[in-house]
Each structure stands twice: as structure tokens, then as C-alpha cells.
Design a protein around this motif. Structure first.
Motif, mmCIF file in Angstrom:
data_model
loop_
_atom_site.group_PDB
_atom_site.id
_atom_site.type_symbol
_atom_site.label_atom_id
_atom_site.label_comp_id
_atom_site.label_asym_id
_atom_site.label_seq_id
_atom_site.Cartn_x
_atom_site.Cartn_y
_atom_site.Cartn_z
ATOM 1 N N LEU A 158 0.793 -1.226 0.000
ATOM 2 C CA LEU A 158 0.000 0.000 0.000
ATOM 3 C C LEU A 158 0.830 1.284 0.000
ATOM 4 O O LEU A 158 0.339 2.323 -0.454
ATOM 5 C CB LEU A 158 -0.941 0.008 1.205
ATOM 6 N N MET A 159 2.049 1.248 0.509
ATOM 7 C CA MET A 159 2.854 2.467 0.532
ATOM 8 C C MET A 159 3.117 3.021 -0.865
ATOM 9 O O MET A 159 3.015 4.233 -1.084
ATOM 10 C CB MET A 159 4.159 2.236 1.284
ATOM 11 N N VAL B 180 2.115 6.776 -2.195
ATOM 12 C CA VAL B 180 3.075 7.679 -2.843
ATOM 13 C C VAL B 180 2.542 8.133 -4.199
ATOM 14 O O VAL B 180 2.648 9.318 -4.568
ATOM 15 C CB VAL B 180 4.444 6.988 -2.995
ATOM 16 N N PHE B 181 1.951 7.210 -4.943
ATOM 17 C CA PHE B 181 1.410 7.551 -6.264
ATOM 18 C C PHE B 181 0.293 8.579 -6.142
ATOM 19 O O PHE B 181 0.235 9.549 -6.906
ATOM 20 C CB PHE B 181 0.898 6.292 -6.960
ATOM 21 N N ILE B 182 -0.613 8.378 -5.181
ATOM 22 C CA ILE B 182 -1.708 9.332 -4.981
ATOM 23 C C ILE B 182 -1.166 10.705 -4.605
ATOM 24 O O ILE B 182 -1.671 11.741 -5.046
ATOM 25 C CB ILE B 182 -2.681 8.813 -3.908
ATOM 26 N N GLN B 183 -0.110 10.721 -3.794
ATOM 27 C CA GLN B 183 0.484 11.980 -3.366
ATOM 28 C C GLN B 183 1.096 12.749 -4.530
ATOM 29 O O GLN B 183 1.137 13.978 -4.508
ATOM 30 C CB GLN B 183 1.548 11.707 -2.291
ATOM 31 N N ILE C 201 -4.713 15.855 1.228
ATOM 32 C CA ILE C 201 -3.515 16.685 1.372
ATOM 33 C C ILE C 201 -2.917 16.565 2.768
ATOM 34 O O ILE C 201 -1.744 16.864 2.987
ATOM 35 C CB ILE C 201 -3.843 18.152 1.024
ATOM 36 N N SER C 202 -3.737 16.098 3.741
ATOM 37 C CA SER C 202 -3.248 15.906 5.109
ATOM 38 C C SER C 202 -2.724 14.494 5.346
ATOM 39 O O SER C 202 -2.031 14.258 6.340
ATOM 40 C CB SER C 202 -4.373 16.187 6.114
ATOM 41 N N LEU D 47 1.184 9.929 7.473
ATOM 42 C CA LEU D 47 1.481 8.509 7.265
ATOM 43 C C LEU D 47 2.981 8.249 7.338
ATOM 44 O O LEU D 47 3.437 7.341 8.049
ATOM 45 C CB LEU D 47 0.931 8.058 5.909
ATOM 46 N N VAL D 48 3.755 9.040 6.626
ATOM 47 C CA VAL D 48 5.210 8.838 6.603
ATOM 48 C C VAL D 48 5.814 9.060 7.984
ATOM 49 O O VAL D 48 6.631 8.264 8.464
ATOM 50 C CB VAL D 48 5.856 9.776 5.562
#
Length: 271
Positions: free
Chosen positions: A110-111, A115-118, A147-148, A153-154
């Protein structure tokens, strides 16, 4: 005896100095802002720049006072969208971080998706969400949540893993359960990391809500920004941006105060 007296006097002086230090820290920024405002005013007056290109600080202040009822009315929808998106995005991020720490396969799967969505620009996602969810609160809240989401998460994954091996070994020697290790060790280590991300997302959630209001809204600060731009009402445009900044500053201040009340220890690991 004199040495003790001197020590007490030095301690009192240090306390007095620490009490004055916040005011001393606020002094230079306030002075810098005042200087910038004066320079801004002088440049506009000397070069006779039209107000619809760059208004003077006096004109912006006048527009802010004149349109304050409208600014206040439209501030609440934006603040609500940003706050709800902030809570949803950060809550989902924390839950996913806990899942990632306890299930390595989930993190590996899922990470990359997160990242892709971000990497997708918010201005590109906003129209899609408006088409899917309509022009109500839902798309604004989702965008503010998106955006939050990623910074928390990271940071939470990093914080939950930022545990000394010696501490983990000690818990194992004491036959601590997995839940005890999580709540009494990992959560304790992750709280400073969490607040570091919350300070960031407290301001970016407001940006997300405003960007969503640009696409489709009948109220909110983003709506006012679009209206002021179309009407070439530049002083009102600047006044709206100031109101949006004030909302973000209030959110940031609340998180900072909560951090000082909750995080009363110095984290072992640095960001």
C-alpha cells in the motif's frame, strides 16, 4: 552561604530571562513585517502602481474592514471543511501506519499506492471529486483529507519504528505482550513525530479546502478568491488571502499548544 545566594539569584535571573524570551522572539518578526509593509506602501505610491495590479497595504486593510462580514461568513465553511478533512486524513494515516508497522506485507503493497496518490496534483484531483461527489462539502473534505494524509502517514510509520533496540529487548525480557509493547513503547516514541506532521497538515488542510472551492462552490474563502479575481477587486482578493492565512495560523497555533501540553519529554530520535 554567599555561593548559595548567588546561585539562587542566577536561577531567578534565568527564569526572568526565559519569561521574556518569547517577546524577544516575537520582536524581530513583527519589526520585519512592519518594514515590509512600509516598503510595499512606498513602492506603490512612488511608482503609482494601479490598485488592480498591486494594492497598497492601506487599501488592503480598508477592504478587509469593509468586507469583514462577508469574510467572516465565508470563513466558517472553509474552516469546517479544512478541520474535518484534517481529522479524517490524519486518522486514516495513523491507522494505516499502525497496520504497516504490524504487517510488513501491507506496507509493501500500500505504501507505493499512497506515494502515487500523493504525486497527483490536487488541482487535477479536485474536478474529478467534484464530478463524483457534487459541489457540497464532501469533495472539499476529501481533498483536505488527501492533502493531510501523506505527511502524517510517513511520519507515523517512522515514529512507530523509532524505538531503541535496547528498549525492545527489555520489553521482551519482561515478557511484555505485543499490545503492551505498542501502547507503552511505540506510541510513546511516535507522538513527537505525529505532532511534527500535524503542524504541517494543519496549514495544508486549509489550502486543500480552498483549492476545492475553486472548482465548485457557492461559499467559502476559495469562492471569494475566484469572485474577487473575476471582478478585478484586488484589494478584496488580498484581504481574502489574509483571512485564509489567519485560519491556517489558528490551526497551527492550536496544534503547537497541544504539543507543548502533551509532549513533555525530549524524543530520543530526531526527525
Amino acid at each position: 552561604m554567599s555561593t548559595t545566594t548567588e546561585a539562587i539569584a542566577l536561577s531567578s535571573a534565568a527564569k526572568t530571562k526565559s519569561k521574556k524570551s518569547p517577546l524577544r522572539r516575537m520582536g524581530p518578526p513583527i519589526l520585519a513585517v512592519l518594514v515590509l509593509l512600509v516598503v510595499w506602501q512606498l513602492i506603490c505610491v512612488i511608482f503609482q502602481i494601479p490598485y488592480y495590479i498591486i494594492p497598497t497595504p492601506v487599501e488592503v486593510a480598508g477592504a478587509f474592514v469593509e468586507k469583514l462580514p462577508s469574510l467572516t461568513t465565508n470563513m466558517w465553511p472553509t474552516a469546517f471543511e479544512a478541520l474535518l478533512g484534517f481529522l479524517v486524513g490524519n486518522s486514516v494515516a495513523v491507522l494505516l501506519a499502525v497496520l504497516f508497522v504490524h504487517w510488513r506485507a501491507a506496507e509493501e503493497a500500500l505504501m507505493p499506492v499512497a506515494v502515487f496518490i500523493q504525486t497527483i496534483p490536487i488541482v487535477a484531483i479536485a474536478p474529478v471529486l467534484v464530478l463524483m461527489l457534487g459541489t457540497g462539502y464532501a469533495p472539499k473534505v476529501v481533498i483536505a483529507a488527501l492533502i493531510s494524509f501523506f505527511p502524517t502517514l510517513v511520519n507515523m510509520v517512522k515514529g512507530l519504528k523509532a524505538v531503541d533496540r535496547e528498549h525492545l529487548e527489555l520489553f521482551r525480557l519482561l515478557s511484555a505482550s505485543r499490545s503492551e509493547t505498542f501502547w507503552k513503547l511505540r506510541v510513546f516514541a511516535s507522538v513527537p513525530f505525529l505532532f511534527s506532521s500535524l503542524r504541517i497538515t494543519a496549514t495544508t488542510s486549509v489550502i486543500g479546502a480552498i483549492v476545492a472551492e475553486w472548482i465548485g462552490a457557492q461559499e467559502g474563502l476559495g469562492y471569494l478568491i475566484i469572485q474577487a479575481t473575476y471582478n478585478f477587486d484586488t484589494p478584496f482578493l488580498y484581504a481574502t488571502m489574509i483571512m485564509a492565512s489567519l485560519v491556517a495560523v489558528v490551526f497551527f497555533t492550536i496544534i503547537t499548544v497541544l504539543e507543548r501540553l502533551i509532549v513533555t519529554w525530549t524524543p530520543d530520535s530526531k526527525m
